[in-house]
Design a protein around this motif. Structure first.
Motif, PDB file in Angstrom:
ATOM      1  N   ARG A 155      -3.413  -0.196   5.234  1.00 51.90           N
ATOM      2  CA  ARG A 155      -3.049   0.786   4.215  1.00 51.90           C
ATOM      3  C   ARG A 155      -4.279   1.576   3.815  1.00 51.90           C
ATOM      4  O   ARG A 155      -5.357   1.033   3.654  1.00 51.90           O
ATOM      5  N   GLU A 176      -2.309   6.258  -0.623  1.00 50.78           N
ATOM      6  CA  GLU A 176      -1.843   4.940  -0.162  1.00 50.78           C
ATOM      7  C   GLU A 176      -2.691   3.824  -0.741  1.00 50.78           C
ATOM      8  O   GLU A 176      -2.180   2.778  -1.166  1.00 50.78           O
ATOM      9  N   GLU A 596       7.878   6.517  -0.201  1.00 44.64           N
ATOM     10  CA  GLU A 596       7.102   5.287  -0.173  1.00 44.64           C
ATOM     11  C   GLU A 596       8.058   4.104  -0.138  1.00 44.64           C
ATOM     12  O   GLU A 596       8.984   4.020  -0.945  1.00 44.64           O
ATOM     13  N   GLN A 601       3.529   4.897   3.053  1.00 45.60           N
ATOM     14  CA  GLN A 601       4.087   6.224   2.832  1.00 45.60           C
ATOM     15  C   GLN A 601       4.620   6.776   4.153  1.00 45.60           C
ATOM     16  O   GLN A 601       3.998   6.616   5.207  1.00 45.60           O
TER      17      GLN A 601
END
Length: 636
Positions: A155, A176, A596, A601
């Protein structure tokens, strides 16, 4: 001595820690959100405490709620697992200040390694090689990697191949990272093409070998193994020494992992980060070294000498055979790995010698949109790498996993791929998936069509003695249409004939799953297929693996039709942003909005050039899978 331990985590890792606690005679406490209340780990614990709500920020990331749960359950220790608060120094300090035992490294070590930027500075000073970020990137520095300073799991990571894309990718990575870790700090470093991700397991300052974690998607690991294949012994020794230096530089205590990026072409490696916690892939190390890393964590937390200390010299490379782990995700690899949510109607993985299953779900479990999409880790241990890969592929192919799309078929294809078997692994391995992935088994569709015909016969209230599809004069075959395949078949007094196969036997429905078995014979060879029907979905399991089919209804309700050009939500989630307006002209592939889900995302783009005629959602809106988000009218 710890007597009652609370795991500040959920699902698979909570179950894993509980298993060791039971062996040591330590009582256990689970915490759970509302969405997780029915998961197996909650039942496995001796005590459980509810955290009202579902979102991580309202439950597992609330330090005050976790500490209150420990107080109410009379726990005297907390194990953080991985993810969530596991590398949060403030949480570690709060646990200790509350008079509880923290099963993890000192908060000073967590702080030192918590920022990847600061960690690289410390490692450089300790003589560990690091990747140097260009101060002012140019086209000559491409490709680049934008990376979150806090957290991990892929992420907040973005590969940049065009300098003009750098500002936008930095903003996406920040968003993110802020959502996943509460810290939007990012940095940029060179991206090594076809590099290998090799990491070294440490406990205190002792080394327990290395793992190869190169097979990744979205920079998140999918297949891990120990020891790392095709690694020159001098490189292996240098990696272990570098990891030991890293641990000594911060006086590390407990279990941790030092991650490196290795370039096989130059045989050079660079420090990536240090994870001050237990890794998801720790089972492969446990199996080849014969240790329980959770037990060693508990021993270190209690201040005792670690009972099974690894050698400090070259002999630390000695291992017992080879272990391979795969992460089984609820996601669709054919749709850019979109996470899946819903009911896992059947989840049965064969328990065989040399196979270990660390699962967070079971048959009937609900997979929510609030957390990571990993269902289980399946690990094989065998004398050789080839034997472990074959054993693991066989078990996965025989597993029954129904209700959700998973990456199981991709994992089987990887484990049987010639590139993987010869050790040709890298972080871009899955850019070109194995050729066997995604092939439709037409025989499975044929068996499914016959099973549906037999189930329709069993549901009759009249004329039960008439053979299915019997006609006085046969004019044309029957047809069963699935989204994935179309099957033509004949029925009558002499049984079924379907796509050149003779149907030898049909049995079912069998048992509570209403499973039907169909045996097909072709050229004297018989194969039996097990078919389970769940609404429009049809799951087919056989020695050839699993096939998920979707029946196409003969008649469609006009009320269920959507306008041409409708952009549908690929999964349940939250609208993060809408980047266009109604009436705006868009190009094919242009972003329309961002969703999301499951801590990632996902950009929803225009399918073709046209005009946005409708925007049906606003930022912050919760949407269901299949919900219309916007409409783009194609340009003539």
């Amino acid at each position: 001595m710890i007597s009652r331990l609370l795991v500040a985590n959920r699902a698979e890792i909570a179950s894993r820690v509980f298993r060791t606690c039971r062996a040591l005679g330590i009582e256990t406490v689970a915490i759970h959100s509302d969405a997780d209340a029915a998961l197996p780990y909650v039942r496995e614990a001796d005590h459980a405490v509810r955290l009202p709500g579902n979102a991580p920020a309202d439950t597992y990331l609330r330090v005050d709620l976790v500490l209150d749960a420990a107080r109410r359950s009379d726990a005297d220790a907390i194990h953080p697992g991985y993810g969530f608060l596991s590398e949060n120094a403030e949480f570690a300090r709060a646990v200790i200040d509350a008079g509880l035992t923290w099963v993890g490294p000192a908060q000073e070590s967590i702080e030192a390694m918590g920022s990847k930027i600061r960690a690289k500075e410390i490692m450089k000073a300790a003589g560990v090689p690091v990747l140097e970020a260009p101060p002012e990137p140019t086209e000559d520095d491409l490709p680049l990697l934008v990376k979150a300073s806090a957290g991990g799991g892929g992420r907040g990571m973005r590969v940049v191949r065009t300098l003009a894309d750098l500002p936008g990718e930095i903003e996406k990575a920040r968003a993110e990272a802020a959502s996943a870790f509460g810290d939007g700090t990012v940095f940029v470093e060179p991206y090594v093409e076809r590099g290998r991700h090799v990491e070294v397991q440490i406990v205190n300052t002792s080394v327990y070998g290395e793992r190869d974690c190169s097979l990744q998607r979205r920079h998140q690991k999918v297949v891990e193994e120990a020891p790392a294949p095709l690694l020159p012994e001098e490189v292996r020794t240098d990696l272990h020494d570098a990891a030991r230096k890293a641990a000594e530089a911060i006086g590390y205590r407990g279990a941790g992992t030092v991650e490196f990026l290795y370039d096989p072409a130059s045989e050079r490696f660079w420090f990536l980060e240090m994870n001050t916690r237990l890794q998801v892939e720790h089972p492969v190390t446990e199996l080849v070294h014969g240790v329980d890393l959770v037990e060693l964590q508990i021993e270190a937390a209690e201040g005792r000498v670690v009972s099974r200390r690894a050698p400090s010299g070259p002999s630390s490379t000695t291992v017992d055979g080879h272990a391979i782990e795969v992460r089984l995700y609820a996601e669709d690899p054919a749709a850019d790995y979109q996470p899946q949510s819903g009911t896992l109607t059947t989840f049965e993985i064969p328990q065989e010698e040399g196979i270990r299953v660390d699962a967070g779900f079971e048959s009937g479990s609900e997979v929510s949109t609030h957390y990571d999409a990993m269902l289980a880790k399946v690990i094989a241990h065998a004398p050789t790498r080839e034997a472990a890969a074959r054993k693991l592929a066989g078990v996965l192919s025989r597993a029954k996993i129904h209700g959700l799309v998973t990456n199981r078929d991709l994992l089987v294809a990887v484990l049987r791929d010639e590139r993987f078997l010869r050790g040709d692994v890298s972080t871009d391995f899955l850019v070109d998936p194995p050729e066997t992935f995604g092939r439709v088994n037409d025989d499975a569709a044929a068996a499914a069509a016959i099973a549906l015909a037999e189930q329709a016969k069993a549901a009759r209230t009249v004329q039960r003695g008439i053979p299915v599809a019997w006609r006085n004069v046969v004019s044309q075959p029957q047809r069963t249409v699935f989204e994935e395949a179309t099957v033509d078949w004949l029925g009558g007094r002499d049984g079924y004939v379907v796509d050149g196969h003779t149907v030898v036997e049909v049995r079912g429905p069998l048992g509570p799953s209403l499973e039907t078995t169909v045996t097909l014979e072709t050229d004297g060879v018989r194969t039996t297929y097990a078919i389970t029907v769940n609404g429009a979905g049809v799951d087919v399991d056989s020695p050839r693996g699993h096939v998920r089919l979707t029946r196409v209804p003969r008649f469609v309700d006009p009320a269920e039709a959507v306008a041409s050009g409708s952009l549908l939500a690929p999964m349940p989630g939250t609208v993060v942003s809408v980047v266009v307006e109604a009436g705006q002209q868009v190009e094919a592939g242009q972003p329309v909005l961002v969703l999301e889900a499951m801590k990632m995302q996902h950009t929803v783009s225009a399918p073709y050039a046209g005009v946005v005629t409708e925007i049906d959602v606003k930022p912050g809106a919760q949407v269901a899978a299949g919900e219309v988000l916007a409409v783009v009218e194609e340009q003539e």
